[in-house]
Each structure stands twice: as C-alpha cells, then as structure tokens.
Design an enzyme around this catalytic site. Structure first.
Site, PDB file in Angstrom:
ATOM      1  N   LYS A  22       0.852  -1.200   0.000  1.00 11.09           N
ATOM      2  CA  LYS A  22       0.000   0.000   0.000  1.00 11.09           C
ATOM      3  C   LYS A  22       0.888   1.251   0.000  1.00 11.09           C
ATOM      4  O   LYS A  22       0.673   2.178  -0.763  1.00 11.09           O
ATOM      5  CB  LYS A  22      -0.877   0.006   1.244  1.00 11.09           C
ATOM      6  CG  LYS A  22      -1.526   1.342   1.561  1.00 11.09           C
ATOM      7  CD  LYS A  22      -2.382   1.308   2.787  1.00 11.09           C
ATOM      8  CE  LYS A  22      -1.620   1.531   4.047  1.00 11.09           C
ATOM      9  NZ  LYS A  22      -1.313   2.941   4.366  1.00 11.09           N
ATOM     10  N   ASN A  23       1.939   1.230   0.822  1.00 12.58           N
ATOM     11  CA  ASN A  23       2.769   2.439   0.966  1.00 12.58           C
ATOM     12  C   ASN A  23       3.774   2.613  -0.160  1.00 12.58           C
ATOM     13  O   ASN A  23       4.528   3.582  -0.163  1.00 12.58           O
ATOM     14  CB  ASN A  23       3.449   2.440   2.335  1.00 12.58           C
ATOM     15  CG  ASN A  23       2.415   2.575   3.454  1.00 12.58           C
ATOM     16  OD1 ASN A  23       1.253   2.882   3.188  1.00 12.58           O
ATOM     17  ND2 ASN A  23       2.814   2.306   4.677  1.00 12.58           N
ATOM     18  N   CYS A 117      -5.134  12.013  12.713  1.00 12.55           N
ATOM     19  CA  CYS A 117      -5.766  10.698  12.729  1.00 12.55           C
ATOM     20  C   CYS A 117      -5.512  10.113  14.111  1.00 12.55           C
ATOM     21  O   CYS A 117      -4.901  10.739  14.970  1.00 12.55           O
ATOM     22  CB  CYS A 117      -5.237   9.831  11.604  1.00 12.55           C
ATOM     23  SG  CYS A 117      -3.646   9.152  11.936  1.00 12.55           S
ATOM     24  N   ARG A 122       0.049  14.274  12.996  1.00 14.77           N
ATOM     25  CA  ARG A 122       0.586  13.996  11.653  1.00 14.77           C
ATOM     26  C   ARG A 122       0.448  15.214  10.729  1.00 14.77           C
ATOM     27  O   ARG A 122      -0.187  15.175   9.703  1.00 14.77           O
ATOM     28  CB  ARG A 122      -0.118  12.775  11.048  1.00 14.77           C
ATOM     29  CG  ARG A 122       0.090  11.537  11.894  1.00 14.77           C
ATOM     30  CD  ARG A 122      -0.568  10.326  11.304  1.00 14.77           C
ATOM     31  NE  ARG A 122       0.177   9.848  10.131  1.00 14.77           N
ATOM     32  CZ  ARG A 122      -0.245   8.803   9.398  1.00 14.77           C
ATOM     33  NH1 ARG A 122      -1.381   8.209   9.686  1.00 14.77           N
ATOM     34  NH2 ARG A 122       0.467   8.403   8.352  1.00 14.77           N
ATOM     35  N   ASP A 305       4.948   0.473  12.006  1.00 15.88           N
ATOM     36  CA  ASP A 305       3.734  -0.182  11.497  1.00 15.88           C
ATOM     37  C   ASP A 305       3.638  -1.638  11.915  1.00 15.88           C
ATOM     38  O   ASP A 305       2.642  -2.295  11.624  1.00 15.88           O
ATOM     39  CB  ASP A 305       3.683  -0.108   9.963  1.00 15.88           C
ATOM     40  CG  ASP A 305       3.436   1.306   9.495  1.00 15.88           C
ATOM     41  OD1 ASP A 305       3.588   1.572   8.295  1.00 15.88           O
ATOM     42  OD2 ASP A 305       3.106   2.160  10.343  1.00 15.88           O
ATOM     43  N   ARG A 397      -8.449  -0.970   4.354  1.00 19.72           N
ATOM     44  CA  ARG A 397      -7.665   0.106   3.748  1.00 19.72           C
ATOM     45  C   ARG A 397      -6.293  -0.399   3.317  1.00 19.72           C
ATOM     46  O   ARG A 397      -5.702   0.105   2.377  1.00 19.72           O
ATOM     47  CB  ARG A 397      -7.463   1.253   4.737  1.00 19.72           C
ATOM     48  CG  ARG A 397      -8.726   1.961   5.104  1.00 19.72           C
ATOM     49  CD  ARG A 397      -8.423   3.201   5.860  1.00 19.72           C
ATOM     50  NE  ARG A 397      -7.394   3.982   5.164  1.00 19.72           N
ATOM     51  CZ  ARG A 397      -6.907   5.116   5.644  1.00 19.72           C
ATOM     52  NH1 ARG A 397      -7.325   5.574   6.807  1.00 19.72           N
ATOM     53  NH2 ARG A 397      -6.000   5.786   4.973  1.00 19.72           N
TER      54      ARG A 397
HETATM   55  C1  EPZ Z   1       4.206   6.869   6.312  1.00 17.79           C
HETATM   56  O1  EPZ Z   1       3.379   7.856   6.877  1.00 17.79           O
HETATM   57  C2  EPZ Z   1       3.322   5.627   6.193  1.00 17.79           C
HETATM   58  N1  EPZ Z   1       2.190   5.928   5.310  1.00 17.79           N
HETATM   59  C3  EPZ Z   1       2.821   5.224   7.574  1.00 17.79           C
HETATM   60  O2  EPZ Z   1       2.084   4.030   7.428  1.00 17.79           O
HETATM   61  C4  EPZ Z   1       4.023   4.945   8.465  1.00 17.79           C
HETATM   62  O3  EPZ Z   1       3.567   4.639   9.758  1.00 17.79           O
HETATM   63  C5  EPZ Z   1       4.927   6.179   8.508  1.00 17.79           C
HETATM   64  O4  EPZ Z   1       5.307   6.556   7.164  1.00 17.79           O
HETATM   65  C6  EPZ Z   1       6.198   5.933   9.306  1.00 17.79           C
HETATM   66  O5  EPZ Z   1       6.884   4.852   8.748  1.00 17.79           O
HETATM   67  C7  EPZ Z   1       2.395   5.958   3.975  1.00 17.79           C
HETATM   68  O6  EPZ Z   1       3.500   5.741   3.486  1.00 17.79           O
HETATM   69  C8  EPZ Z   1       1.197   6.238   3.128  1.00 17.79           C
HETATM   70  P1  EPZ Z   1       6.035  10.324   8.457  1.00 17.79           P
HETATM   71  P2  EPZ Z   1       3.892   9.388   6.905  1.00 17.79           P
HETATM   72  O7  EPZ Z   1       5.864  11.585   7.676  1.00 17.79           O
HETATM   73  O8  EPZ Z   1       4.777   9.650   5.751  1.00 17.79           O
HETATM   74  C9  EPZ Z   1       5.929  13.630  11.865  1.00 17.79           C
HETATM   75  C10 EPZ Z   1       0.274   2.597   7.701  1.00 17.79           C
HETATM   76  O9  EPZ Z   1      -0.190   2.029   8.677  1.00 17.79           O
HETATM   77  N2  EPZ Z   1       5.806  14.603  10.762  1.00 17.79           N
HETATM   78  O10 EPZ Z   1       7.273   9.501   8.217  1.00 17.79           O
HETATM   79  O11 EPZ Z   1       2.693  10.232   7.112  1.00 17.79           O
HETATM   80  C11 EPZ Z   1       4.712  12.732  11.961  1.00 17.79           C
HETATM   81  O12 EPZ Z   1       3.704  13.356  12.728  1.00 17.79           O
HETATM   82  C12 EPZ Z   1       0.695   4.037   7.795  1.00 17.79           C
HETATM   83  O13 EPZ Z   1       0.449   2.072   6.576  1.00 17.79           O
HETATM   84  C13 EPZ Z   1       5.756  15.962  11.054  1.00 17.79           C
HETATM   85  O14 EPZ Z   1       5.806  16.356  12.219  1.00 17.79           O
HETATM   86  O15 EPZ Z   1       4.770   9.391   8.232  1.00 17.79           O
HETATM   87  C14 EPZ Z   1       5.262  11.502  12.621  1.00 17.79           C
HETATM   88  O16 EPZ Z   1       5.289  11.691  14.024  1.00 17.79           O
HETATM   89  C15 EPZ Z   1       0.433   4.607   9.177  1.00 17.79           C
HETATM   90  N3  EPZ Z   1       5.641  16.844  10.028  1.00 17.79           N
HETATM   91  C16 EPZ Z   1       6.694  11.424  12.090  1.00 17.79           C
HETATM   92  O17 EPZ Z   1       7.004  12.734  11.581  1.00 17.79           O
HETATM   93  C17 EPZ Z   1       5.577  16.444   8.719  1.00 17.79           C
HETATM   94  O18 EPZ Z   1       5.490  17.304   7.822  1.00 17.79           O
HETATM   95  C18 EPZ Z   1       6.878  10.423  10.942  1.00 17.79           C
HETATM   96  O19 EPZ Z   1       5.860  10.681  10.001  1.00 17.79           O
HETATM   97  C19 EPZ Z   1       5.637  15.056   8.441  1.00 17.79           C
HETATM   98  C20 EPZ Z   1       5.763  14.155   9.468  1.00 17.79           C
END
Ligand code: EPZ
Length: 417
Positions: A22-23, A117, A122, A305, A397
C-alpha cells in the site's frame, strides 16, 4: 459496518502470498501526475486506499483506462485540475502526495490539509517547508494548502525530522525542478527507493534513494512508466507474527526478507524459528515465547507499522517486554483493547511494559487504525472463544483479503455484515 469474527485456537500452517505494498503504490499513483501518457501499474494491492487514490488522480484529470484486479492503467495526458478536494483527502492522509507532483506538473496546487488521525496529529509542515525550499509559494487557508510555483529550482534541503511521504513529495517535485536538489535527513524506507527506481525508469536522474541523502538532477519531462509494485513488508511481517503467535508453521511468499531484518531478529530472539529464502520467509513456532524489548524507529530500524502486531505476540511471552514507540505520539490505542482481552500492559510515556499472561480471552473489540485492527485479529487467533473485531474498514484500507488468506492457513475467521 462489517465485523470480523475470529475463533481462537487454530495453529496456522501452509503458505501465503504477499500483495503489493500500500505504501509503495500510493506514491506511485501520485507520481503518474508527473508524466503525460499511459502508466501501467501491476500487482497493485486490492485495498480501499488504492481506490481512493485512483479516484483522486481521476478528479485531477487523469483517465482510468483500466482498473481491474491488481492492474491499473492511468492516462495522465489531460491532467489539468490542481484541486484535491476535502472529501477525498480527509479519508486518506496519503492524498497529500499529490502536492509535489501538481506543483511540478501544473505550477499550482490546492490540496486539502489532511485531518489528524488516531495515531497522532501527523502535520505536513515538513512537506511544505521542503516544497517552499524548491521555490513554491505556499499558504494555508480554509483548511487547504494553496501552492504556486512558476518554476521549481533545485536546492540543498535538510528535513528537520525523517518523514516518509515528506521525502517522497519533495523528491517527486525535485525530479522536474531546474538544477540539482540534495535532500538530507531523507527517509530511507524501501518504498522511497522503489519510487526513485520507477521515476528513474521514466527518465528521472535520482541517486541515493534508500539512504539519508538523495541527489536529484532535475529533468524537463518524464515518460509514463510500467511497473510492478514492491511486496508489502508490513503485510508480510503481520503474517509472520500470525504464524508465531499460533505456534504454527507458515511460509510467507513474494516478500523481501532484507526489508524486514529487525522483525526477523526480534522474532528469533523471542524463540521462534525463522528461515529466509530469496523472496520468502518461513516462520515456525517452538512451543514457547520469550519476552523481547524493542523500539520503533525510521527505516532501517524496527517499523512503527509492526509495533502493535509484535506487542500482541509479547502479551503471551514468558516474562516482561518493554516496547518504545518513537515515531508517532499516540500509537498505543490498541493497548486498551488488548487489555480487555486479558493482556497485562502498562504505559509510561512512550513505553509500554508488557507482562506475559497464560492466555487471552475473546471479546468484542474495535480498532482505531489499520495496524491496531490487524493486531486485534492476531489476538483473536489465539484467544479463547470468539473475538469480534468491529470497524474493519480500517483493515480493508491496507490488507488485501485478510480473512481469505488467514482461512487458507487454517484460521477460523469470517466476516459478517
Ligand atoms: C508513512 O506515513 C506511512 N504511510 C505510515 O504508514 C508509516 O507509519 C509512517 O510513514 C512511518 O513509517 C504511507 O507511506 C502512506 P512520516 P507518513 O511523515 O509519511 C511527523 C500505515 O499504517 N511529521 O514519516 O505520514 C509525523 O507526525 C501508515 O500504513 C511531522 O511532524 O509518516 C510523525 O510523528 C500509518 N511533520 C513522524 O514525523 C511532517 O510534515 C513520521 O511521520 C511530516 C511528518
């Protein structure tokens, strides 16, 4: 609202084939916006988020030439609408992945801010900072991100935090920017490298994806691509843990062991036998489980995850495990539900302490996010009596045919409307 009913006590045996990630497919669908023509996407997982992203790309002007099973053909010749509406983005945060491609392709974007969420606020502030560094003008108004960019220009940019989709968004925009972009503190997930590999097939010039420093030489256009989606390492880990928790013997096919090293190490430390092949992993229980401590981290660390699923396994280990979540600020929502099934877990800050118990008891439970839902199904596989998991739309999802795959391995599991 569908529910899944799991009758505990059946060891899992046999083979399961993993679907596309998915990712990995979500950024690929967004990346089609960077091209003009027919893009072929094979082995896309049949999950709801793919349907949502295809609907979004269509809304932006792409034509869906084919969308049958796991094969999607998107013709992006006539992409002309820069607006990603709230009703689509609010159901799926990954919609924000169209921001970078729209700015690169159309020079403008109006993308609804994704809501928070269950697992955390996020925000996408780091996506925005990266795109502004490339020269985009961005403002936030009425819950939308408005961006314009006459011409994106290459830049040296360091992310304040490791962000997977933030890295992808900025990398996609930089692919069509003028000059060289260097991204430091970039996410190293396999899905980032996979996206860069596909873009390079289309004429992009991206080096270093999969490490923390990515160098992109901007080009003027990208050809449409034809790709086969990377297997889902999180789905694979989920079935490996299902084998371990039921003390079964399962071969997980069409996966990349090298993408799951921390999970494999921790499973072995818990006393489970794990044999790795070229693109398969065999997991066998050995009758007992030892406690294991772990901390989630960005790749190549232990994947956040997989945290909920591995915690479920530890609820039955002989002893105490300490689990620390460092990526999201609120990713222990599954703990309360596991405790209702008899688990002994206490939380202190971002660390959960799990004391193993003899057994879990079936109960009606509900989940708040995709991976929490999966962990409750895993708990149901071994709990006494029946477990009824509601809000299974979370599972739909990101997991293709979960009940079917588990039933084929011997689980007593069924979905009821
Ligand atoms: C990706 O989400 C994945 N989703 C998530 O999978 C996964 O948990 C996550 O990466 C971490 O590996 C997809 O790829 C579609 P991040 P993403 O930006 O990119 C903070 C699943 O279950 N942050 O790496 O949204 C954020 O709040 C999902 O498949 C900011 O503060 O995660 C988090 O605490 C859940 N500002 C941390 O960084 C930003 O602009 C990591 O988030 C971006 C992120």
């Amino acid at each position: 609202m569908d529910k899944i009913i799991v009758e505990g006590g059946h060891k899992l045996n046999g083979r399961v084939r993993i679907s596309g990630a998915k990712n990995a497919v979500l950024p690929i669908l967004a990346a089609t916006l960077l091209t003009q023509g027919k893009n072929e996407i094979r082995e896309a997982p049949k999950v709801r988020d793919v349907n949502t992203m295809v609907r979004l790309v269509k809304e932006l002007g792409a034509e869906v030439d084919h969308f049958e099973g796991d094969h999607v053909v998107l013709d992006t010749t006539s992409v002309n609408n820069p607006v990603a509406p709230y009703d689509l983005v609010s159901t799926m945060r990954a919609s924000c992945l169209v921001l970078g491609p729209l700015l690169a392709r159309l020079g403008e974007a109006k993308v609804s801010l994704p809501g928070g969420c269950a697992i955390g606020a996020r925000p996408i502030d780091l996506h925005i900072k990266g795109l502004e560094a490339l020269g985009a003008k961005i403002r936030l108004e009425e819950g939308y991100v408005y961006g314009t960019a006459k011409k994106l220009k290459g830049v040296h940019h360091t992310f304040d935090l490791v962000t997977v989709t933030g890295t992808m968004n900025v990398m996609m925009a930089a692919a069509l920017a003028e000059g060289e972009t260097v991204l430091c503190n970039a996410a190293q997930e396999p899905e980032v490298k996979y996206l860069a590999d596909v873009l390079n097939q289309s004429g992009a010039k991206i080096k270093g994806a999969g490490t923390d420093t990515i160098v992109i030489q901007g080009v003027t256009s990208l050809k449409p691509f034809d790709c086969r989606i990377l297997p889902d390492r999180i789905e694979a880990a989920t079935y490996m843990i299902a084998a371990a928790i039921t003390d079964g013997d399962v071969e997980v096919l069409n996966c990349v062991p090298g993408h799951m090293e921390p999970i494999i190490d921790k499973l072995r430390q818990s006393g489970v036998t794990v044999e790795t092949g070229e693109n398969s992993v065999r997991v066998k229980g050995n009758g007992k489980l030892s406690p294991v401590d772990f901390t989630t981290e960005p790749y190549p660390g232990f994947a956040t995850d997989v945290q909920a699923q591995f915690m479920t396994l530890m609820t039955l280990a002989k002893g105490q495990s300490k689990i620390t979540e460092t990526v999201f600020e609120n990713r222990f929502m599954h703990v309360a539900e596991l405790k209702r099934m008899g688990a002994d877990i206490s939380i202190e800050g971002n660390t959960a302490t799990v004391n193993g118990v003899d057994h879990l008891s079936g109960a009606p439970v509900m989940a708040t996010d995709l991976r929490a839902s999966a962990c409750l199904v895993l708990a149901g596989l071994v709990a006494e009596r029946d477990t009824v998991v509601s809000r299974v739309y979370h599972i739909d999802r990101g997991y293709q045919d979960m009940e079917k795959k588990l039933s084929q391995l011997g689980a007593a599991i069924r979905r009821v409307k």
